[in-house]
Design a protein around this motif. Sequence first.
Motif, short mmCIF file in Angstrom:
data_model
loop_
_atom_site.label_atom_id
_atom_site.label_comp_id
_atom_site.label_asym_id
_atom_site.label_seq_id
_atom_site.Cartn_x
_atom_site.Cartn_y
_atom_site.Cartn_z
N ARG A 231 12.58 98.13 19.09
CA ARG A 231 12.56 98.48 17.67
C ARG A 231 11.22 98.09 17.04
O ARG A 231 10.62 98.86 16.30
N ILE A 232 10.76 96.89 17.36
CA ILE A 232 9.49 96.41 16.82
C ILE A 232 8.33 97.24 17.36
O ILE A 232 7.43 97.63 16.62
N LYS A 233 8.36 97.50 18.65
CA LYS A 233 7.29 98.29 19.27
C LYS A 233 7.21 99.68 18.66
O LYS A 233 6.13 100.21 18.41
N ALA A 234 8.35 100.30 18.39
CA ALA A 234 8.39 101.63 17.79
C ALA A 234 7.83 101.63 16.38
O ALA A 234 7.39 102.67 15.89
N ARG A 235 7.83 100.47 15.75
CA ARG A 235 7.30 100.34 14.38
C ARG A 235 5.90 99.71 14.37
O ARG A 235 5.45 99.20 13.34
N ASP A 236 5.26 99.72 15.53
CA ASP A 236 3.90 99.16 15.67
C ASP A 236 3.82 97.71 15.25
O ASP A 236 2.84 97.28 14.62
N GLY A 237 4.84 96.93 15.62
CA GLY A 237 4.86 95.52 15.28
C GLY A 237 4.62 94.63 16.48
O GLY A 237 4.18 95.08 17.54
N ARG A 238 4.95 93.37 16.31
CA ARG A 238 4.72 92.37 17.35
C ARG A 238 5.90 91.41 17.39
O ARG A 238 6.37 90.94 16.35
N LEU A 239 6.35 91.10 18.61
CA LEU A 239 7.43 90.14 18.83
C LEU A 239 6.92 89.07 19.77
O LEU A 239 6.37 89.37 20.84
N ARG A 240 7.11 87.81 19.37
CA ARG A 240 6.76 86.68 20.22
C ARG A 240 8.00 85.81 20.39
O ARG A 240 8.73 85.57 19.44
N LEU A 241 8.22 85.38 21.62
CA LEU A 241 9.31 84.47 21.92
C LEU A 241 8.71 83.09 22.20
O LEU A 241 7.73 82.98 22.94
N VAL A 242 9.31 82.07 21.64
CA VAL A 242 8.84 80.70 21.87
C VAL A 242 9.93 79.97 22.63
O VAL A 242 11.08 79.89 22.18
N THR A 243 9.57 79.48 23.81
CA THR A 243 10.50 78.70 24.60
C THR A 243 9.72 77.78 25.53
O THR A 243 8.70 78.17 26.07
N GLY A 244 10.20 76.58 25.66
CA GLY A 244 9.61 75.64 26.62
C GLY A 244 10.40 75.64 27.91
O GLY A 244 10.11 74.86 28.81
N SER A 245 11.37 76.52 28.02
CA SER A 245 12.27 76.54 29.16
C SER A 245 11.71 77.39 30.31
O SER A 245 11.60 78.60 30.20
N SER A 246 11.42 76.72 31.40
CA SER A 246 10.99 77.46 32.59
C SER A 246 12.14 78.27 33.16
O SER A 246 11.93 79.31 33.79
N THR B 60 13.51 93.47 11.01
CA THR B 60 12.55 94.40 11.60
C THR B 60 12.65 95.81 11.02
O THR B 60 12.22 96.76 11.65
N SER B 61 13.19 95.93 9.85
CA SER B 61 13.42 97.25 9.27
C SER B 61 12.17 97.89 8.68
O SER B 61 12.11 99.09 8.52
N GLY B 62 11.17 97.09 8.37
CA GLY B 62 9.96 97.63 7.74
C GLY B 62 8.92 98.07 8.75
O GLY B 62 9.13 98.05 9.96
N ARG B 63 7.77 98.48 8.22
CA ARG B 63 6.64 98.88 9.06
C ARG B 63 5.94 97.65 9.60
O ARG B 63 5.83 96.64 8.92
N SER B 64 5.49 97.75 10.83
CA SER B 64 4.70 96.71 11.49
C SER B 64 5.32 95.31 11.39
O SER B 64 4.66 94.37 10.96
N PRO B 65 6.57 95.16 11.79
CA PRO B 65 7.17 93.82 11.72
C PRO B 65 6.46 92.87 12.68
O PRO B 65 6.02 93.26 13.76
N ASP B 66 6.32 91.64 12.25
CA ASP B 66 5.71 90.59 13.05
C ASP B 66 6.71 89.45 13.11
O ASP B 66 6.92 88.74 12.13
N LEU B 67 7.36 89.32 14.25
CA LEU B 67 8.48 88.39 14.37
C LEU B 67 8.24 87.37 15.48
O LEU B 67 7.83 87.73 16.58
N VAL B 68 8.49 86.11 15.15
CA VAL B 68 8.44 85.03 16.13
C VAL B 68 9.85 84.48 16.23
O VAL B 68 10.42 84.03 15.23
N LEU B 69 10.42 84.54 17.44
CA LEU B 69 11.76 83.99 17.66
C LEU B 69 11.62 82.66 18.39
O LEU B 69 11.12 82.61 19.52
N ASP B 70 12.04 81.60 17.74
CA ASP B 70 11.99 80.26 18.33
C ASP B 70 13.27 80.04 19.13
O ASP B 70 14.34 79.82 18.57
N LEU B 71 13.15 80.12 20.44
CA LEU B 71 14.30 79.99 21.33
C LEU B 71 14.36 78.62 22.00
O LEU B 71 15.10 78.42 22.96
N ARG B 72 13.60 77.66 21.49
CA ARG B 72 13.54 76.34 22.14
C ARG B 72 14.88 75.62 22.17
O ARG B 72 15.12 74.83 23.08
#
Length: 81
Positions: A45-60, A14-26
């Motif tokens: 950190r991502i929000k401060a760099r105008d990026g996007r973070l998505r978490l993927v989990t099927g766990s309720s 996430t060190s660059g501008r506008s990072p777009d990261l998907v974390l697979d937590l399944r």
Amino acid sequence: MTAIPLAARLDALTSGRSPDLVLDLREVSFIDCSGLGVLCRTRNRIKARDGRLRLVTGSSRFVWLLRAVGLGGVFEVHPQL
């Protein structure tokens, strides 16, 4: 993976501008306050760099945990990739 190596890897990703990261937590079966702290730090950190973070989990249980600690609306969570 433990919190310190994970945090270092996420910092690198996430060190660059506008990072777009998907974390697979399944495959994650346990997360403690250190892990939640890493996720929060990465999100900020991502929000401060105008990026996007998505978490993927099927766990309720994970979604419940986020809500229980007041982070229910903070992360963008998806059930699958």
